[in-house]
Design an enzyme around this catalytic site. Sequence first.
Site, PDB file in Angstrom:
ATOM      1  N   LYS A   1     -11.162  -2.246  -8.129  1.00 56.17           N
ATOM      2  CA  LYS A   1     -10.749  -2.984  -9.330  1.00 56.17           C
ATOM      3  C   LYS A   1     -11.922  -3.093 -10.302  1.00 56.17           C
ATOM      4  CE  LYS A   1      -7.014  -5.987  -7.758  1.00 56.17           C
ATOM      5  NZ  LYS A   1      -6.027  -5.388  -8.661  1.00 56.17           N
TER       6      LYS A   1
ATOM      7  N   HIS B   1       6.263   0.606  -3.302  1.00 54.71           N
ATOM      8  CA  HIS B   1       6.789   1.118  -4.577  1.00 54.71           C
ATOM      9  C   HIS B   1       6.080   2.393  -5.036  1.00 54.71           C
ATOM     10  CE1 HIS B   1       3.487  -1.405  -6.155  1.00 54.71           C
ATOM     11  NE2 HIS B   1       3.475  -0.560  -7.159  1.00 54.71           N
TER      12      HIS B   1
ATOM     13  N   GLU C   1      -8.892   1.226 -10.784  1.00 62.67           N
ATOM     14  CA  GLU C   1      -8.200   0.693 -11.962  1.00 62.67           C
ATOM     15  C   GLU C   1      -9.086  -0.284 -12.731  1.00 62.67           C
ATOM     16  OE1 GLU C   1      -4.637  -1.056 -10.407  1.00 62.67           O
ATOM     17  OE2 GLU C   1      -5.711  -2.458  -9.117  1.00 62.67           O
TER      18      GLU C   1
ATOM     19  N   ARG D   1      12.466 -22.073  -4.264  1.00 62.62           N
ATOM     20  CA  ARG D   1      12.417 -23.484  -3.841  1.00 62.62           C
ATOM     21  C   ARG D   1      12.487 -24.414  -5.051  1.00 62.62           C
ATOM     22  NH1 ARG D   1       6.080 -23.758  -1.812  1.00 62.62           N
ATOM     23  NH2 ARG D   1       5.282 -22.555  -3.554  1.00 62.62           N
TER      24      ARG D   1
ATOM     25  N   LYS E   1       5.570  -5.196   0.829  1.00 62.48           N
ATOM     26  CA  LYS E   1       4.263  -5.104   1.470  1.00 62.48           C
ATOM     27  C   LYS E   1       3.461  -6.359   1.132  1.00 62.48           C
ATOM     28  CE  LYS E   1       1.227  -4.128  -1.960  1.00 62.48           C
ATOM     29  NZ  LYS E   1       0.058  -3.623  -2.538  1.00 62.48           N
TER      30      LYS E   1
ATOM     31  N   HIS F   1      -0.393   1.936   0.164  1.00 61.87           N
ATOM     32  CA  HIS F   1      -0.108   3.015  -0.785  1.00 61.87           C
ATOM     33  C   HIS F   1      -0.875   4.321  -0.511  1.00 61.87           C
ATOM     34  CE1 HIS F   1       1.841  -0.182  -2.863  1.00 61.87           C
ATOM     35  NE2 HIS F   1       0.753  -0.712  -3.379  1.00 61.87           N
TER      36      HIS F   1
ATOM     37  N   ASP G   1      -4.477  -4.198   0.260  1.00 59.91           N
ATOM     38  CA  ASP G   1      -3.635  -4.116  -0.931  1.00 59.91           C
ATOM     39  C   ASP G   1      -3.344  -2.660  -1.311  1.00 59.91           C
ATOM     40  OD1 ASP G   1      -2.269  -5.471  -3.067  1.00 59.91           O
ATOM     41  OD2 ASP G   1      -3.813  -4.706  -4.422  1.00 59.91           O
TER      42      ASP G   1
END
Length: 456
Positions: free
Chosen positions: A326, A165, A203, A45, A135, A227, A222
């Site tokens: 996380k 991915h 992670e 945009r 996703k 995944h 997420d």
Amino acid sequence: MTDSESTLIILGGTGDLAARLLLPGVGKLLTEEPDRRILVLGSGRKQWSDDQWRSTVSEAFSTVDAHGAAVDHVLSTSRYLAVDYSSPEELAGLVREAHGKPIIYFALPPGVTATAVKALQDAQLPEGTVLALEKPFGNDRRSATELNELVAGVVPESQVFRVDHFMGESTVLNILGLRLANRVFEPLWNRDHIARVEIVYDEQLGLEGRGGYYDKAGAMVDMLQSHLLQIMALIVMEPPAELDAADFHAAKVQALRSIHLWRNDPRTASRRARYTAGTVGERELPAYAGEDGVDPGRNTETLAELDVEAANRRWAGVPFTLRSGKAIGQPRQEVIVTFRDVPHLPGRLNGQNRPNVLRLNLADGGVDLGINVNGSGHPLELQRTHLSADVGPGELNPYGEVLRGMLDADAMLALDGAAAEEGWRIVDSVREAWAGGEVPLDEYEAGSNGPQWPRP
Ligand code: NDP
């Protein structure tokens, strides 16, 4: 592989995904396969010039040291068009700029993706146009079904590439080689020999400036819904006859359809937590609740755990635990398959009856099998040792791998529509229970290893 007839149209070219993952994937692929010729059309945009866009592409390419003739071709031909994604005329105008077969990549927030797909309903798209959808595919089962119906009105299912991915991660695809190409695992790959399976993706990263997106998703959507359930499907599925889209998708969907919450109870099968302030490695992280873009009242989890079962002849009764968090101090990204104890240990074998444990490292592809042997001391004394193999990364990054599939019309790594809906079916009741406050939101300090809850 040469392809002189493809155009990658990126909707949302000014965004984070395009700059950080998608364009580096293009760069890596073209470096490895310099005979390809593709046109990359960016759109957004914002009123960007072609030069602004090309410098974004160039910066993204430099992160993967992209080089060679195919890369230079993109850098000199790539263009940018400002587009209103709700306008059928403007989208059709963008597609008309394509040379040959277009891949329309929706690197957009989910709501904007749905608007753009609607705007394409009546467009006369060139033969073979691929729609690549990121996703999260919808935000629950119902909306995923609706999005599937919308997409089906634009192109046939064989031209829809729902992107996860992780399916392009060589370390994830490693599960297939290990299972299908070794005589020693597949006969044991069932409830008679396997006691439990964990799929862990913890992670160190915090929000990295993506609070606005993450706070609406959380770890369950997420990571687990997408995944980790896909990884589980690779572990659970019956071996497909061929690794082509038809057989692979059918085997994966059948596996996903068998998965349900442990004891069918979202209150005992799920756990959630979010991080408080702390130090991860060398980095100070503020509490999640205080991060930019976060509404603390939304109670979004940064760590989620889910116990599920694949209710079928092969796996019934084996708990699978999926976990992702996380801001974890010592991150682990692995599949851990724990085998059952041997049924009988002769008394003179001195030592513990310890189960074999197979670990697949999702970060570096390493494989480790914990086994028991007679040690170097007393000849009948058992010792634990490990059969380990380093595997290393694949030749492409995951987005490069996924893009290769799109360009070559090989949809094996894509998710089919049913798989996208099944992922939501499995977690929808958990999200409802969480929204109703039926599962407490625990806390853990950033930099710790997160809560260790009891499991089945
Ligand atoms: P961003 O928020 O960075 O936005 C992506 C693009 O969408 C930008 O070009 C942005 O334009 C445009 N956009 C946002 N809102 C609107 C709107 N209302 N109308 C028109 N255009 C709009 O998102 P990401 O790039 O992070 O994510 C894109 C998709 O990829 C999402 O579906 C996400 O879930 C998925 N994804 C993202 C990952 C990541 O690490 N970023 C990883 C895996 C999947 P502008 O620049 O003008 O704001």
